[in-house]
Design a protein around this motif. Structure first.
Motif, PDB file in Angstrom:
ATOM      1  N   SER A 105      39.022  -9.332  41.926  1.00  0.00           N
ATOM      2  CA  SER A 105      39.118  -9.399  40.464  1.00  0.00           C
ATOM      3  C   SER A 105      39.770  -8.164  39.853  1.00  0.00           C
ATOM      4  CB  SER A 105      37.716  -9.582  39.876  1.00  0.00           C
ATOM      5  OG  SER A 105      36.904  -8.496  40.269  1.00  0.00           O
ATOM      6  N   ARG A 134      44.491 -10.409  42.856  1.00  0.00           N
ATOM      7  CA  ARG A 134      44.272 -11.856  42.704  1.00  0.00           C
ATOM      8  C   ARG A 134      45.308 -12.651  43.496  1.00  0.00           C
ATOM      9  NH1 ARG A 134      42.778 -13.700  36.771  1.00  0.00           N
ATOM     10  NH2 ARG A 134      41.902 -15.396  37.999  1.00  0.00           N
ATOM     11  N   ARG A 149      41.682 -20.410  39.717  1.00  0.00           N
ATOM     12  CA  ARG A 149      42.588 -19.375  40.203  1.00  0.00           C
ATOM     13  C   ARG A 149      43.912 -19.980  40.696  1.00  0.00           C
ATOM     14  NH1 ARG A 149      38.995 -16.338  44.379  1.00  0.00           N
ATOM     15  NH2 ARG A 149      37.534 -16.787  42.705  1.00  0.00           N
ATOM     16  N   ARG A 200      45.784 -21.566  38.971  1.00  0.00           N
ATOM     17  CA  ARG A 200      46.762 -21.404  37.894  1.00  0.00           C
ATOM     18  C   ARG A 200      47.711 -20.242  38.172  1.00  0.00           C
ATOM     19  NH1 ARG A 200      42.343 -21.639  33.045  1.00  0.00           N
ATOM     20  NH2 ARG A 200      41.903 -23.858  33.119  1.00  0.00           N
ATOM     21  N   LEU A 201      47.276 -19.293  39.007  1.00  0.00           N
ATOM     22  CA  LEU A 201      48.104 -18.122  39.297  1.00  0.00           C
ATOM     23  C   LEU A 201      49.182 -18.410  40.343  1.00  0.00           C
ATOM     24  CD1 LEU A 201      45.376 -15.339  39.524  1.00  0.00           C
ATOM     25  CD2 LEU A 201      46.886 -15.815  37.610  1.00  0.00           C
ATOM     26  N   LEU A 230      55.116 -20.838  33.556  1.00  0.00           N
ATOM     27  CA  LEU A 230      54.226 -19.704  33.846  1.00  0.00           C
ATOM     28  C   LEU A 230      53.049 -19.605  32.874  1.00  0.00           C
ATOM     29  CD1 LEU A 230      56.840 -16.926  34.706  1.00  0.00           C
ATOM     30  CD2 LEU A 230      55.441 -18.237  36.293  1.00  0.00           C
ATOM     31  N   PRO A 236      50.227 -21.360  32.239  1.00  0.00           N
ATOM     32  CA  PRO A 236      48.848 -21.373  32.752  1.00  0.00           C
ATOM     33  C   PRO A 236      48.514 -20.079  33.490  1.00  0.00           C
ATOM     34  CG  PRO A 236      49.996 -23.405  33.350  1.00  0.00           C
ATOM     35  CD  PRO A 236      51.009 -22.483  32.788  1.00  0.00           C
ATOM     36  N   SER A 237      49.482 -19.541  34.241  1.00  0.00           N
ATOM     37  CA  SER A 237      49.239 -18.290  34.968  1.00  0.00           C
ATOM     38  C   SER A 237      48.965 -17.159  33.992  1.00  0.00           C
ATOM     39  CB  SER A 237      50.453 -17.913  35.812  1.00  0.00           C
ATOM     40  OG  SER A 237      50.837 -18.972  36.625  1.00  0.00           O
ATOM     41  N   LEU A 238      49.801 -17.079  32.966  1.00  0.00           N
ATOM     42  CA  LEU A 238      49.653 -15.985  32.007  1.00  0.00           C
ATOM     43  C   LEU A 238      48.330 -16.089  31.249  1.00  0.00           C
ATOM     44  CD1 LEU A 238      53.349 -15.928  30.728  1.00  0.00           C
ATOM     45  CD2 LEU A 238      52.258 -14.375  32.358  1.00  0.00           C
ATOM     46  N   GLU A 281      45.589 -17.440  32.450  1.00  0.00           N
ATOM     47  CA  GLU A 281      44.524 -17.088  33.392  1.00  0.00           C
ATOM     48  C   GLU A 281      44.463 -15.572  33.598  1.00  0.00           C
ATOM     49  OE1 GLU A 281      42.097 -18.728  34.735  1.00  0.00           O
ATOM     50  OE2 GLU A 281      41.461 -17.160  36.127  1.00  0.00           O
ATOM     51  N   LEU A 282      45.643 -14.930  33.548  1.00  0.00           N
ATOM     52  CA  LEU A 282      45.654 -13.470  33.685  1.00  0.00           C
ATOM     53  C   LEU A 282      45.032 -12.807  32.459  1.00  0.00           C
ATOM     54  CD1 LEU A 282      49.084 -12.381  35.196  1.00  0.00           C
ATOM     55  CD2 LEU A 282      46.824 -12.093  36.177  1.00  0.00           C
ATOM     56  N   PRO A 310      40.674 -14.257  32.297  1.00  0.00           N
ATOM     57  CA  PRO A 310      40.306 -14.743  33.635  1.00  0.00           C
ATOM     58  C   PRO A 310      39.079 -15.646  33.599  1.00  0.00           C
ATOM     59  CG  PRO A 310      40.618 -12.362  33.617  1.00  0.00           C
ATOM     60  CD  PRO A 310      40.606 -12.806  32.196  1.00  0.00           C
ATOM     61  N   THR A 311      39.164 -16.756  34.292  1.00  0.00           N
ATOM     62  CA  THR A 311      38.013 -17.673  34.350  1.00  0.00           C
ATOM     63  C   THR A 311      37.512 -17.862  35.781  1.00  0.00           C
ATOM     64  OG1 THR A 311      39.507 -19.546  34.569  1.00  0.00           O
ATOM     65  CG2 THR A 311      38.786 -18.994  32.331  1.00  0.00           C
ATOM     66  N   ASP A 312      38.303 -17.385  36.746  1.00  0.00           N
ATOM     67  CA  ASP A 312      37.916 -17.631  38.148  1.00  0.00           C
ATOM     68  C   ASP A 312      38.363 -16.438  38.985  1.00  0.00           C
ATOM     69  OD1 ASP A 312      37.209 -18.754  40.541  1.00  0.00           O
ATOM     70  OD2 ASP A 312      38.838 -20.206  40.614  1.00  0.00           O
ATOM     71  N   VAL A 313      37.603 -15.343  38.895  1.00  0.00           N
ATOM     72  CA  VAL A 313      38.048 -14.104  39.552  1.00  0.00           C
ATOM     73  C   VAL A 313      37.077 -13.617  40.631  1.00  0.00           C
ATOM     74  CG1 VAL A 313      39.432 -13.162  37.697  1.00  0.00           C
ATOM     75  CG2 VAL A 313      36.980 -12.742  37.717  1.00  0.00           C
ATOM     76  N   GLU A 314      35.908 -14.222  40.701  1.00  0.00           N
ATOM     77  CA  GLU A 314      34.910 -13.713  41.654  1.00  0.00           C
ATOM     78  C   GLU A 314      35.398 -13.881  43.091  1.00  0.00           C
ATOM     79  OE1 GLU A 314      32.105 -12.047  40.974  1.00  0.00           O
ATOM     80  OE2 GLU A 314      32.999 -12.117  38.964  1.00  0.00           O
TER      81      GLU A 314
END
Lengths: 427, 358
Positions: free
Chosen positions: A182, A188, A377, A379-380, B19, B21-23, B25-26, B29-33
Motif C-alpha cells: 500500500s 501497488r 486493485r 483497476r491499476l 486510464l 479507473p486507474s487514476l 483508484e490511485l 485507494p479502495t483495495d491496497v491491503e
C-alpha cells in the motif's frame, strides 16, 4: 545486383521476423500458463504432509545492515511449529556496519541454544558468498533460506521442508507477498506483478511439471544436493536462478509450494527498483549463457521442461530484443523496403497483436489477482504498461552494461536492496 | 490547425478514459491491503478441536472433566447460551443447542445436532445421526450411517460401517475404522482398518543382507544410452524408463523411476522411492524412507513403508500394510485413498477427494 540498401533491408526484415516469432512464443506461454491456472488440474502433492519424522534443518537468515528488520524475522522463527531439537536458526550477518550484530546477540541471549549466529567480518560481498561461508557451520540435512525482512508463519518451515522427503527434489520455493503493497503506486504495481509471477507462472510450472524456479529466499535446499552440485557460487549475481539450473542439470527438481506464503518488502522508489532489475538481469543472463546448451543436452530433463527452461532463461533477453525490433521497424519504414510488413498483412498482424499479444501479460496478472480474491486493485492494471516500459529500458541497459563489463573483464557488483520498515514495526 | 488540435485533444481524452479507473483508484485507494498471510496458520488436523477446547475451558475452567462436574457449571453454561446435559437424566435435551456433558453422552438414532458438542466421557452417535462437530475425552463411536460434517476429536474413535466424517477426525490414541467408512482427513498414533491380511501375505524380511542387490537396468537398443544411472553424490538410482524389480531384491540407496515401477514380492528399498508413472508393489515390500508416486499406486499386502507416502492419483493399500511407526508418526496422502482390512497408518491419512475402507 542487390543494392546495399536492399541487403540491409533484407537483414533487418529477417531480424524483425525472428523477434516477432519469439514474442509470439512468449505470448503463447503466458496464455498456456494462465489457462492452466484457471482451468487445469492443480498440483499440490506435498502440502498435505503434516506429520513426519522431520529432518534437521538450519534456517539461514541473510543479513547485511538489517538492524531495522532482523529482530522481527528471528522472533517469528522462534515461534514456528517445527521440532525445536531439529531446528537451528543461523543469522548470517554479512559485514554489517549498523546495529545488526547487537540486535542478533541480544536475541541469542534471550533464546539460548536456538540461535547460532555467524558474524562475517570479511570476504567477498554478496549473499551467495555469505551463504557459502556459512555452510561450513551448518548441521543437518536441509537448509532454509530467508532474507532478514521475511516473517514466516508458524507452519511455513514444515511446508517448505515437506517436499524434500521426495528423493528427487533438491529445492523448494514458497510464495513471497509484498508486505508494503500500500506504500505507493510502484509498490501497488509490483504487488500485481508478483501476484502474476507466483500465483500463475510458478504454480502453472508446478502443475505442468516444468521448471519452477528457486527464488533465493523462502525456500529450502537439500544439503546433499547442494554439495553434489558444488555448493553456492559466489561469482554470480542471481544465485537463485543459478542454483535452479545446476540442480536441474544434475537431476534434482525444484518444487513450488504456492500455499507457503511469506511477506517481503518490495522497492518503494523507482531508482531502487531499477537497480534491482539491473542486478537480476545480469545474474539471469549469466545463467542463460552458462546453462542453455547444457540444458538442451541433459538426459534428466523432459522435452517440455527443456523448452520451458530455455524460455525462462531467455526472459531477460527479450527486452533488448524488443527494443531492437522497434529499431528495425523504424529503419525499415525509412528504407521503404518492407514488403512483408505492408498492406493487409500488417493490418491483421497489428490487430491480432493488439487484441491478443499485448493482452497476454495483463490477462495473467488479472487472473492471478482474481485467484487471490482481490478485486478493485485490478483497476491499476493499465498502469503496468509504464512499469513494463521502465523494466524494458532497465533490462536493456543492464544487458549492454554486462557486455561492456565482459569486454573489459570488470567484476559484477552486488547491490543491496533498500529496506523501508521502521524499527519494531510488525510485518 | 483546429482539426489537428481537435484530433490531439480527442486522442488524449481517449487515453485518459482508459486510464481513468486507474487514476481514481490511485487517488482514492479502495483495495491496497497486502494479501493476508495468517501468522498462526499451522495446518494441524486438530486445530478446530483445540480451539473449541480452549473456548470451553474459558467458560468452565480446566480440566473440563472436573469443572463440568462442579455445581456452578450449569449456571455458567446458561450464561454462555449452552446446555449442560446431565448424563443420568432420562430427559431428551434440545439437540439444536451447543451441548456439554460431564459424563457419557448418547445421541439417539436419526438426531440432527447442528452445534458443537462436548462429552467428558464416552460419546455415542446413534445410527444415521448427523453431528456438526464433537469433542470427547473418552471413546467416540459413530454408529452405522452416522455422519460428522466438520470435525471429531476424542481420546479414541471408532467408526462403524457406513459412517462418514466429511472433514477431519483425530484421536489422542487410535482411530478404528470398520469396512465401508468414508472420511477425508484423519490423524492418530494408530489409524487401523478392522480385518486381517490375506493368509498368503508375508511380512518383509527384516534381514535383507542376503538378498541380491539391484545393479541397474540393462539398456535396450542404443547401448550408449543408459537406461539407469547411479548418482553417487545423491546416493540414488535413477531409472529412465519403466522398471520391474525382481522379487526379493534389495536396492541400496534411493530409487527414482521415470516410468512405471513394479516392485516384486519381498523386495526392499533401503532409502526413499519416487515413481513418475504407476507404482505397483507386490506383497511384503519394504521401503525404508518415503514413497512418492506421481500417478496411481497399489501397495501390496503386508508391505511396510517408513513414510511419508504420497500419491497424486488413487492409492490402494492392501491388508496388513503398515505406514509409519508408533514412535515416528508420518503422513499418507492421495487424491483418493482406499484402505483394505488390516491396513494401518501411524499418523495422518489424508485423501483430497476421499478415504474409503474396504
Amino acid at each position: 545486383m542487390p543494392t546495399t540498401a536492399t541487403t540491409l533491408a533484407g537483414l533487418l526484415q529477417t531480424i524483425l521476423l525472428v523477434i516477432v516469432a519469439l514474442i509470439l512464443v512468449y505470448t503463447a506461454r503466458h496464455y498456456v500458463f494462465t489457462l492452466n491456472r484457471l482451468f487445469g488440474r492443480q498440483r499440490h502433492p506435498y502440502i498435505d504432509i503434516d506429520t513426519a519424522d522431520w529432518p534437521r534443518v538450519t534456517v539461514l537468515v541473510a543479513a547485511h545492515n538489517e538492524e531495522l528488520v532482523i529482530e522481527g524475522s528471528l522472533r517469528a522463527l522462534m515461534d514456528v511449529d517445527y521440532p525445536q531439537d531439529r531446528l537451528t536458526v543461523m543469522p548470517v550477518n554479512d559485514r554489517s556496519q549498523d546495529r545488526t550484530r547487537e540486535v542478533i546477540d541480544s536475541l541469542v541471549a534471550q533464546f539460548p541454544g536456538r540461535i547460532k549466529p555467524f558474524h562475517r567480518t570479511g570476504g567477498k560481498p554478496g549473499k551467495a558468498a555469505a551463504l557459502k561461508d556459512a555452510m561450513q557451520f551448518v548441521e543437518g540435512e536441509v537448509i532454509v533460506v530467508f532474507d532478514a525482512d521475511y516473517v514466516p508463519s508458524k507452519g511455513l518451515i514444515r511446508q517448505l521442508v515437506a517436499p524434500l522427503f521426495d528423493p528427487e527434489v533438491g529445492a523448494t520455493m514458497g510464495r513471497v507477498v509484498p508486505q508494503n503493497a500500500s506504500a505507493n503506486m510502484l509498490t501497488r504495481l509490483l504487488d500485481l506483478e508478483r501476484s502474476g509471477g507466483y500465483q500463475v507462472d510458478q504454480q502453472a510450472r508446478m502443475n505442468m511439471r516444468l521448471v519452477p524456479q528457486y527464488g533465493g529466499t523462502v525456500g529450502a535446499v537439500r544439503v546433499q544436493a547442494l554439495n553434489a552440485i558444488g555448493g553456492w557460487r559466489e561469482d554470480v549475481l542471481a544465485e537463485d536462478t543459478d542454483l535452479t539450473y545446476r540442480l536441474l542439470l544434475a537431476g534434482w527438481q525444484t518444487v513450488y509450494q504456492n500455499r507457503c506464503e511469506c511477506y517481503e518488502e518490495v522497492p518503494q522508489s523507482w531508482p531502487v527498483r531499477v537497480r534491482q532489475i539491473m542486478r537480476w538481469t545480469k545474474g539471469h543472463n549469466t545463467a542463460m549463457y552458462s546453462y542453455s546448451m547444457r540444458l538442451l543436452r541433459s538426459p534428466h530433463v523432459s522435452l517440455a521442461a527443456k523448452i520451458d527452461g530455455l524460455l525462462l532463461l531467455g526472459v531477460y533477453a527479450m527486452s533488448p530484443l524488443l527494443m531492437l525490433g522497434w529499431a528495425c521497424s523504424i529503419a525499415l519504414l525509412y528504407l521503404d523496403r518492407a514488403p512483408l510488413l505492408q498492406g493487409v498483412v500488417l493490418l491483421f498482424a497489428l490487430m491480432s497483436y493488439s487484441a491478443l499479444g499485448n493482452f497476454a501479460a495483463f490477462f495473467e496478472i488479472g487472473a492471478a489477482v482474481r485467484m487471490d480474491g482481490n478485486r478493485n486493485r485490478l483497476r491499476l492494471l493499465p498502469l503496468n504498461q509504464f512499469g513494463f516500459l521502465v523494466s524494458m529500458v532497465s533490462i536493456s541497459r543492464a544487458t549492454v552494461n554486462q557486455w561492456i563489463d565482459g569486454l573489459f573483464k570488470r567484476e559484477m557488483k552486488w547491490d543491496k536492496t533498500v529496506r523501508y520498515r521502521k524499527p519494531g514495526a510488525s510485518a | 490547425m483546429t482539426a489537428v488540435l481537435f484530433s490531439g485533444a480527442l486522442l488524449l481524452a481517449l487515453i485518459g478514459l482508459a486510464l481513468l479507473p486507474s487514476l481514481l483508484e490511485l487517488r482514492r485507494p479502495t483495495d491496497v491491503e497486502p494479501l493476508r498471510v495468517p501468522k498462526d496458520h499451522d495446518n494441524h488436523v486438530f486445530r478446530f478441536a483445540a480451539s473449541y477446547r480452549t473456548r470451553l475451558e474459558s467458560v468452565f475452567g480446566a480440566p473440563l472433566q472436573r469443572s463440568l462436574a462442579d455445581g456452578a457449571a450449569a449456571q455458567r453454561a446458561r450464561e454462555h447460551g449452552m446446555t449442560l446435559v446431565d448424563a443420568s437424566a432420562s430427559s431428551d435435551p434440545d439437540w439444536s443447542q451447543p451441548l456439554a456433558c460431564a459424563g457419557v453422552l448418547s445421541i439417539p438414532a436419526g438426531t440432527d445436532v447442528p452445534q458443537e458438542i462436548y462429552a467428558a466421557s464416552e460419546l455415542r452417535i446413534g445410527r444415521a445421526s448427523i453431528v456438526r462437530a464433537a469433542l470427547s475425552d473418552g471413546v467416540a463411536t459413530l454408529h452405522r450411517d452416522a455422519c460428522v460434517t466438520r470435525w471429531l476429536h476424542a481420546r479414541r474413535v471408532r467408526l462403524d460401517t457406513g459412517s462418514r466424517v466429511q472433514a477431519r477426525v483425530s484421536a489422542d490414541e487410535s482411530i478404528e475404522l470398520a469396512p465401508g467408512v468414508e472420511l477425508l482427513r484423519s490423524h492418530a498414533p494408530v489409524v487401523r482398518v478392522a480385518g486381517t491380511a490375506p493368509a498368503s501375505a508375508q511380512a518383509p524380511d527384516s534381514a535383507s543382507e542376503s538378498m541380491p542387490r539391484y545393479a541397474g537396468e540393462l539398456g535396450s537398443g542404443d547401448a550408449r544410452k543408459a537406461s539407469s544411472q547411479w548418482d553417487a553424490a545423491g546416493g540414488r538410482w535413477i531409472v529412465f524408463q519403466d522398471m520391474r524389480l525382481a522379487p526379493r531384491t534389495r536396492v541400496c540407496g534411493h530409487l527414482i523411476v521415470r516410468g512405471d515401477a513394479h516392485l516384486g514380492a519381498g523386495s526392499r528399498v533401503e532409502g526413499s522411492l519416487k515413481v513418475h508413472g504407476r507404482l505397483t508393489m507386490d506383497e511384503g515390500v519394504r521401503v525404508d524412507g518415503a514413497c512418492v508416486a506421481a500417478c496411481d499406486a497399489r501397495i501390496g499386502a503386508a508391505s511396510r513403508i517408513a513414510g511419508p507416502l504420497v500419491c497424486e492419483g488413487r492409492l490402494e493399500m492392501h491388508g496388513a500394510t503398515t505406514v509409519g511407526d508408533p514412535a515416528r508418526l508420518t503422513s499418507v496422502t492421495g487424491e483418493e485413498v482406499l484402505m483394505h482390512g488390516g491396513a494401518c497408518v501411524h499418523g495422518t491419512v489424508w485423501g483430497k477427494s476421499w478415504v474409503r475402507t474396504l
